[in-house]
Write a protein that holds these residues in place. Structure first.
Motif, mmCIF file in Angstrom:
data_model
loop_
_atom_site.group_PDB
_atom_site.id
_atom_site.type_symbol
_atom_site.label_atom_id
_atom_site.label_comp_id
_atom_site.label_asym_id
_atom_site.label_seq_id
_atom_site.Cartn_x
_atom_site.Cartn_y
_atom_site.Cartn_z
ATOM 1 N N PHE A 130 14.828 64.627 7.713
ATOM 2 C CA PHE A 130 14.838 65.324 9.002
ATOM 3 C C PHE A 130 14.913 64.311 10.151
ATOM 4 N N ALA A 131 14.066 63.268 10.085
ATOM 5 C CA ALA A 131 14.066 62.251 11.133
ATOM 6 C C ALA A 131 15.403 61.508 11.194
ATOM 7 N N GLN A 132 15.987 61.241 10.036
ATOM 8 C CA GLN A 132 17.275 60.536 9.995
ATOM 9 C C GLN A 132 18.373 61.365 10.649
ATOM 10 N N ARG A 133 18.401 62.662 10.374
ATOM 11 C CA ARG A 133 19.406 63.540 10.969
ATOM 12 C C ARG A 133 19.259 63.591 12.484
ATOM 13 N N ILE A 134 18.020 63.624 12.939
ATOM 14 C CA ILE A 134 17.788 63.685 14.384
ATOM 15 C C ILE A 134 18.218 62.385 15.057
ATOM 16 N N GLU A 135 17.916 61.245 14.436
ATOM 17 C CA GLU A 135 18.249 59.944 15.025
ATOM 18 C C GLU A 135 19.757 59.740 15.144
ATOM 19 N N GLU A 136 20.523 60.413 14.302
ATOM 20 C CA GLU A 136 21.987 60.271 14.335
ATOM 21 C C GLU A 136 22.629 61.029 15.491
ATOM 22 N N MET A 137 21.855 61.861 16.173
ATOM 23 C CA MET A 137 22.414 62.650 17.284
ATOM 24 C C MET A 137 22.570 61.801 18.540
ATOM 25 N N ASP A 138 23.543 62.144 19.350
ATOM 26 C CA ASP A 138 23.785 61.427 20.600
ATOM 27 C C ASP A 138 22.615 61.620 21.558
ATOM 28 N N GLY A 139 22.218 60.530 22.195
ATOM 29 C CA GLY A 139 21.149 60.595 23.199
ATOM 30 C C GLY A 139 19.764 60.426 22.649
ATOM 31 N N ILE A 140 19.625 60.355 21.318
ATOM 32 C CA ILE A 140 18.303 60.204 20.706
ATOM 33 C C ILE A 140 17.995 58.718 20.580
ATOM 34 N N LEU A 141 16.853 58.291 21.137
ATOM 35 C CA LEU A 141 16.465 56.884 21.102
ATOM 36 C C LEU A 141 15.469 56.575 19.991
ATOM 37 N N GLY A 142 14.718 57.568 19.587
ATOM 38 C CA GLY A 142 13.734 57.344 18.537
ATOM 39 C C GLY A 142 13.040 58.637 18.124
ATOM 40 N N VAL A 143 12.610 58.705 16.867
ATOM 41 C CA VAL A 143 11.942 59.884 16.320
ATOM 42 C C VAL A 143 10.729 59.445 15.507
ATOM 43 N N VAL A 144 9.616 60.100 15.747
ATOM 44 C CA VAL A 144 8.400 59.852 14.973
ATOM 45 C C VAL A 144 7.899 61.197 14.444
ATOM 46 N N ILE A 145 7.704 61.286 13.129
ATOM 47 C CA ILE A 145 7.203 62.508 12.510
ATOM 48 C C ILE A 145 5.727 62.328 12.214
ATOM 49 N N ASP A 146 4.916 63.247 12.682
ATOM 50 C CA ASP A 146 3.471 63.174 12.464
ATOM 51 C C ASP A 146 3.033 64.374 11.621
#
Length: 228
Positions: free
Chosen positions: A212-228
């Motif tokens: 899920f985090a990898q898919r989100i990071e591949e989107m334009d404008g996304i600088l970082g994702v942290v899953i808690d």
């Protein structure tokens, strides 16, 4: 209606005694199961609630049929149902792990009260069937395990409103509901305006957090994702 109960629909002393004893039995049977499982409301509590509700129902009928007073026979039972909600609330607690306990006991108390009302009103068939269904629910149905998917938080660093819209659309397409969304803004001299979004998500099926985090990071404008 069963014909064997036809002689027990009136308000004689013997009929009232039968209703109180039946209320005692039904409350005891349901309460015994709760006591065995060491729940907050057990044997005596269920007995008292069932007898009290039955007494309220009998009293309502007595006021109207025997004393001939212009009373609504459903008023006392209605107040009992309302009062049972307050008693049941006392068995519900929220643990430190943010889980709720005591809901089944509270529902059982409320149902026991309704069973008592049915007995006090002479509806023995409904009361007995209701008692059996409560026992089946609390014993057999409790063994059925349902896999619960826990919610999780996604901390998102992004630029531009479109990036967040894409993430929300991605969640919607994969049947992941958004329970809450909190957005904070911060200024970054190198890349301009950077936002942080804290999103609480509840999936309907198991989700691989890493994927899920990898898919989100591949989107334009996304600088970082942290899953808690």
């Amino acid at each position: 209606m069963l014909s064997i109960f036809n002689g027990l629909r009136g308000l004689s002393t013997g009929v009232i005694l039968f209703r109180m004893v039946l209320a005692f039995i039904c409350g005891a049977v349901i309460g015994m199961e709760r006591s065995v499982k060491n729940r907050p409301a057990g044997f005596r509590t269920h007995i008292l609630i069932c007898i009290g509700a039955a007494t309220a129902a009998v009293t309502g009928h007595y006021i109207y049929l025997v004393m001939r007073m212009p009373a609504d026979t459903t008023r006392l039972p209605a107040q009992v149902i309302t009062g049972l909600g307050f008693i049941g609330a006392g068995t519900i607690i929220v643990t430190g792990a943010r889980t709720v306990k005591g809901l089944t006991t509270a529902a059982g108390l409320w149902t026991t009260g309704v069973i008592g009302l049915a007995i006090g009103s002479g509806f023995y068939e409904g009361a007995i069937i209701g008692m059996i269904m409560v026992l089946v629910t609390e014993t057999l149905v409790s063994k059925i395990k349902v896999n619960k998917v826990k919610q999780f938080q996604c901390i998102l660093h992004y630029q531009g409103k479109e990036a967040l819209d894409n993430v929300m659309r991605y969640c919607k397409d994969r049947f992941i509901s958004i329970n809450s969304l909190q957005i904070e803004g911060a200024t970054d001299e190198d890349s301009g305006r950077v936002y942080t979004a804290i999103i609480t998500l509840r999936p309907y099926s198991t989700v691989d957090h890493d994927e899920f985090a990898q898919r989100i990071e591949e989107m334009d404008g996304i600088l970082g994702v942290v899953i808690d």
